[in-house]
Design a protein around this motif. Structure first.
Motif, mmCIF file in Angstrom:
data_model
loop_
_atom_site.group_PDB
_atom_site.id
_atom_site.type_symbol
_atom_site.label_atom_id
_atom_site.label_comp_id
_atom_site.label_asym_id
_atom_site.label_seq_id
_atom_site.Cartn_x
_atom_site.Cartn_y
_atom_site.Cartn_z
ATOM 1 N N HIS A 95 0.669 -1.190 -0.112
ATOM 2 C CA HIS A 95 -0.041 -0.093 -0.099
ATOM 3 C C HIS A 95 0.872 1.329 0.136
ATOM 4 O O HIS A 95 0.199 2.143 0.042
ATOM 5 C CB HIS A 95 -0.948 -0.114 1.196
ATOM 6 N N SER A 96 2.328 1.140 0.080
ATOM 7 C CA SER A 96 3.119 2.088 0.146
ATOM 8 C C SER A 96 4.219 2.083 -0.719
ATOM 9 O O SER A 96 4.558 0.974 -1.538
ATOM 10 C CB SER A 96 4.012 2.209 1.433
ATOM 11 N N MET A 97 4.581 3.462 -1.206
ATOM 12 C CA MET A 97 5.753 3.164 -2.190
ATOM 13 C C MET A 97 6.728 4.685 -2.070
ATOM 14 O O MET A 97 6.052 5.579 -1.177
ATOM 15 C CB MET A 97 5.326 3.440 -3.786
ATOM 16 N N ILE A 98 7.781 4.655 -2.346
ATOM 17 C CA ILE A 98 8.894 5.793 -2.000
ATOM 18 C C ILE A 98 9.005 6.718 -3.222
ATOM 19 O O ILE A 98 8.852 6.084 -4.395
ATOM 20 C CB ILE A 98 10.252 5.170 -1.726
ATOM 21 N N LEU A 99 8.632 7.948 -3.190
ATOM 22 C CA LEU A 99 8.854 8.792 -4.332
ATOM 23 C C LEU A 99 10.016 9.344 -4.541
ATOM 24 O O LEU A 99 10.822 9.785 -3.417
ATOM 25 C CB LEU A 99 7.674 10.001 -4.098
ATOM 26 N N GLY A 100 10.650 9.621 -5.460
ATOM 27 C CA GLY A 100 11.967 10.219 -5.733
ATOM 28 C C GLY A 100 11.600 11.389 -7.065
ATOM 29 O O GLY A 100 10.932 10.849 -7.948
ATOM 30 N N ILE A 101 12.391 12.260 -6.882
ATOM 31 C CA ILE A 101 12.114 13.447 -7.906
ATOM 32 C C ILE A 101 13.345 14.232 -8.273
ATOM 33 O O ILE A 101 14.151 14.544 -7.314
ATOM 34 C CB ILE A 101 10.769 14.299 -7.707
#
Length: 189
Positions: A95-101
Motif C-alpha cells: 500500500h506504500s511506495m517511495i517517491l523520488g524526483i
C-alpha cells in the motif's frame, strides 16, 4: 491527468508534457543528475554515467517492474524525472511506495516539479490505489519541502546524519502523504 488531489492553484507549465520513462532517456538522466546544483540534494553521486542510468532504467522500466517512472519533456528534451518505487518485497507494504524526483537545474522554479508531483500523486491515488507515499529530503532543502507540503506531505521524522554531502554529514527528513480519499467508491453495507 485526473481531477483529484492537486493544489487548487495548479497550472501545468506551457509546453511541458509528461510521459513514461524509456531506457533511451539514460543520457538525459546522467546529464541532470551530474549537475552541481542537482546531485547534492539527491542521494546520487557525482559523475553520473549514461551506462549506469541505462542499466537502472532497463530494470525499472521493464514490463513486469513495479516501479513507475515518468519524465517531464519540453521541446523533445527531458527536463525532469520522477518515480514511485516499491518499499520492499513484503506484501504487507504494497500500500506504500517511495517517491523520488529531480528537475533539470535550468528548469527549476518553472512548475516542472509541480507537474511531476501532480502526475505521480494522481497515479498513486487513482490508478495504483496507494494509501501512502513517502520520501526523504535533506533537512536544509526548504524549496523541496515546500513543494512536498503543497501536495499534502508532512514531516514524520528526522534522520540525523542521514547522508554525507560534500564532506559533511547532513540530516534528512522522512516525509509522507496519505491518500486523501482512500477506497472511494468502495461498496458500504
Amino acid at each position: 491527468m485526473s481531477r483529484h488531489h492537486a493544489p487548487d492553484d495548479f497550472d501545468a507549465p506551457t509546453g511541458v508534457t509528461v510521459r513514461r520513462t524509456r531506457v533511451s532517456d539514460a543520457a538525459a538522466y546522467a546529464r541532470m543528475m551530474d549537475h552541481p546544483d542537482v546531485f547534492p540534494n539527491l542521494l546520487q553521486m557525482p559523475h553520473a554515467s549514461e551506462e549506469h542510468w541505462a542499466a537502472r532504467l532497463a530494470e525499472s522500466t521493464a514490463l513486469a517492474s513495479a516501479h513507475v517512472q515518468i519524465v517531464a519533456e519540453a521541446d523533445g528534451a527531458v527536463v525532469g524525472a520522477a518515480g514511485l518505487h516499491p518499499i520492499g518485497a513484503s506484501p504487507r507494504k504494497r500500500h506504500s511506495m517511495i517517491l523520488g524526483i529531480n528537475v533539470d537545474a535550468a528548469w527549476q522554479g518553472r512548475g516542472v516539479g509541480k507537474l511531476l508531483m501532480h502526475s505521480l500523486c494522481d497515479y498513486a491515488d487513482n490508478w495504483l490505489g496507494l494509501l501512502r507515499i513517502e520520501l526523504d529530503v535533506f533537512a536544509d532543502n526548504r524549496r523541496a519541502q515546500a513543494l512536498y507540503e503543497r501536495f499534502g506531505f508532512v514531516r514524520e521524522g528526522v534522520r540525523r546524519c542521514e547522508a554525507l554531502r560534500d564532506g559533511v554529514y547532513v540530516d534528512g527528513w522522512l516525509m509522507a502523504r496519505l491518500n486523501p480519499s482512500p477506497l472511494r467508491g468502495f461498496p458500504r453495507d
